[in-house]
Design a protein around this motif. Structure first.
Motif, mmCIF file in Angstrom:
data_model
loop_
_atom_site.group_PDB
_atom_site.id
_atom_site.type_symbol
_atom_site.label_atom_id
_atom_site.label_comp_id
_atom_site.label_asym_id
_atom_site.label_seq_id
_atom_site.Cartn_x
_atom_site.Cartn_y
_atom_site.Cartn_z
ATOM 1 N N ILE A 13 35.825 66.100 67.578
ATOM 2 C CA ILE A 13 34.452 65.952 67.720
ATOM 3 C C ILE A 13 34.285 66.021 69.395
ATOM 4 C CG2 ILE A 13 32.745 63.833 68.241
ATOM 5 C CD1 ILE A 13 33.775 62.952 65.223
ATOM 6 N N GLN A 14 35.324 65.522 70.451
ATOM 7 C CA GLN A 14 35.128 65.839 71.852
ATOM 8 C C GLN A 14 35.063 67.139 72.179
ATOM 9 O OE1 GLN A 14 37.914 63.369 73.720
ATOM 10 N NE2 GLN A 14 36.723 61.622 73.486
ATOM 11 N N ALA A 15 35.817 68.067 71.377
ATOM 12 C CA ALA A 15 36.138 69.416 71.822
ATOM 13 C C ALA A 15 34.736 69.957 71.241
ATOM 14 C CB ALA A 15 37.255 70.077 70.903
ATOM 15 N N GLU A 16 33.926 69.675 70.191
ATOM 16 C CA GLU A 16 33.061 70.600 69.700
ATOM 17 C C GLU A 16 31.811 70.061 70.804
ATOM 18 O OE1 GLU A 16 32.095 72.692 67.083
ATOM 19 O OE2 GLU A 16 34.178 72.850 67.525
ATOM 20 N N ASP A 75 34.389 57.701 67.126
ATOM 21 C CA ASP A 75 34.757 59.001 67.920
ATOM 22 C C ASP A 75 33.587 59.408 68.470
ATOM 23 O OD1 ASP A 75 37.194 58.112 66.905
ATOM 24 O OD2 ASP A 75 37.544 59.776 65.472
ATOM 25 N N TYR A 76 32.529 59.663 67.897
ATOM 26 C CA TYR A 76 31.341 60.374 68.437
ATOM 27 C C TYR A 76 30.673 59.313 69.661
ATOM 28 C CZ TYR A 76 26.533 61.323 69.309
ATOM 29 O OH TYR A 76 25.235 61.566 69.906
ATOM 30 N N LEU A 77 30.547 58.103 69.167
ATOM 31 C CA LEU A 77 30.084 56.867 70.264
ATOM 32 C C LEU A 77 30.994 56.729 71.325
ATOM 33 C CD1 LEU A 77 29.333 54.166 67.577
ATOM 34 C CD2 LEU A 77 27.632 55.815 69.035
ATOM 35 N N LEU A 78 32.175 57.263 71.284
ATOM 36 C CA LEU A 78 33.198 56.949 72.603
ATOM 37 C C LEU A 78 33.444 58.250 73.275
ATOM 38 C CD1 LEU A 78 36.050 55.180 70.581
ATOM 39 C CD2 LEU A 78 34.348 54.182 72.245
ATOM 40 N N HIS A 80 28.622 67.013 53.909
ATOM 41 C CA HIS A 80 29.741 66.179 53.453
ATOM 42 C C HIS A 80 30.435 65.123 54.243
ATOM 43 C CE1 HIS A 80 29.706 68.853 49.677
ATOM 44 N NE2 HIS A 80 29.979 69.946 50.598
ATOM 45 N N SER A 81 30.156 65.283 55.465
ATOM 46 C CA SER A 81 30.822 64.401 56.341
ATOM 47 C C SER A 81 30.090 64.673 57.833
ATOM 48 C CB SER A 81 32.258 64.788 56.560
ATOM 49 O OG SER A 81 32.572 65.953 57.194
ATOM 50 N N PHE A 82 30.364 63.213 58.536
ATOM 51 C CA PHE A 82 30.005 63.320 59.754
ATOM 52 C C PHE A 82 30.373 64.650 60.769
ATOM 53 C CE2 PHE A 82 29.715 62.055 64.386
ATOM 54 C CZ PHE A 82 28.443 61.975 64.612
ATOM 55 N N GLU A 83 31.773 64.845 60.360
ATOM 56 C CA GLU A 83 32.283 66.178 61.196
ATOM 57 C C GLU A 83 31.467 67.353 60.969
ATOM 58 O OE1 GLU A 83 34.069 63.744 59.439
ATOM 59 O OE2 GLU A 83 35.940 63.293 60.323
#
Length: 196
Positions: free
Chosen positions: A7-10, A50-53, A171-174
């Motif tokens: 998530i951070q990398a994207e 992970d997104y929020l952080l 399908h997912s948040f990712e």
């Protein structure tokens, strides 16, 4: 690659491809998230944590390219919606998520989620300004629901509205991150990424 790094990398990739969007390290802590979870009486899935952080953004929304049954596309040059031309197959859509300008804390996220208490769904944001983006807390699948079809803050009635009108979105948040931050073309009808 683990989920947090993904998530951070994207988002970092998005920031490097869009230098006009200022990314700042998120001021949110895991303790703040835990307090919000306690007040909402729910567990926020790890991908959303992970997104929020990760980062805050200096823009109110991000765009994604989609295939599907669209009549309009968002024109990034004019900042307005326009009808899709007959020969166009790809629509530009927009999503608003927590930590996008101007709010850079969890207060808006928490407030928005209070109307979904007890539904089994977590509010993530808005899609095209007309649809709630909701995450099923059991399956962690992401849905879109027409805002006009949901009676918020009514508990079981709100849940019944969501179940009746929800359309699978990702399908997912990712996968949501992959589309809107990674820039990958997504087929909204087939729920797959268009791989050429």
């Amino acid at each position: 690659m683990d989920r947090k790094n993904y998530i951070q990398a994207e988002i970092e990739k998005f920031g490097s491809e869009h230098p006009e969007v200022k990314l700042e390290k998120s001021p949110i802590s895991i303790n703040e998230i835990a307090k919000v979870e306690m007040r909402l009486r729910t567990t926020i899935p790890n991908a959303v944590k992970d997104y929020l952080l990760s980062y805050t953004l200096s823009v109110p929304f991000v765009t994604g390219k989609m295939l599907g049954d669209f009549s309009e596309t968002y024109c990034e040059e004019t900042g307005r919606w326009r009808e899709l031309e007959i020969e166009e197959e790809i629509a530009t859509t927009i999503i608003q998520l927590p930590l996008m300008f101007p709010n850079k804390d969890l207060s808006e996220f928490e407030q928005s989620n209070t109307i979904f208490l007890g539904t089994g769904f977590l509010y993530l944001g808005l899609y095209n300004g007309e649809y709630y983006v909701l995450l099923d807390l059991q399956s962690e699948q992401v849905y879109q629901v027409d805002m006009e079809r949901v009676r918020p803050a009514l508990g079981e009635e709100t849940r019944a509205d969501i179940i009746r009108w929800a359309l699978p979105f990702f399908h997912s948040f990712e996968d949501l991150v992959r589309c809107f931050f990674g820039g990958e073309l997504y087929d909204e009808d087939e729920l797959t990424f268009d791989v050429e």
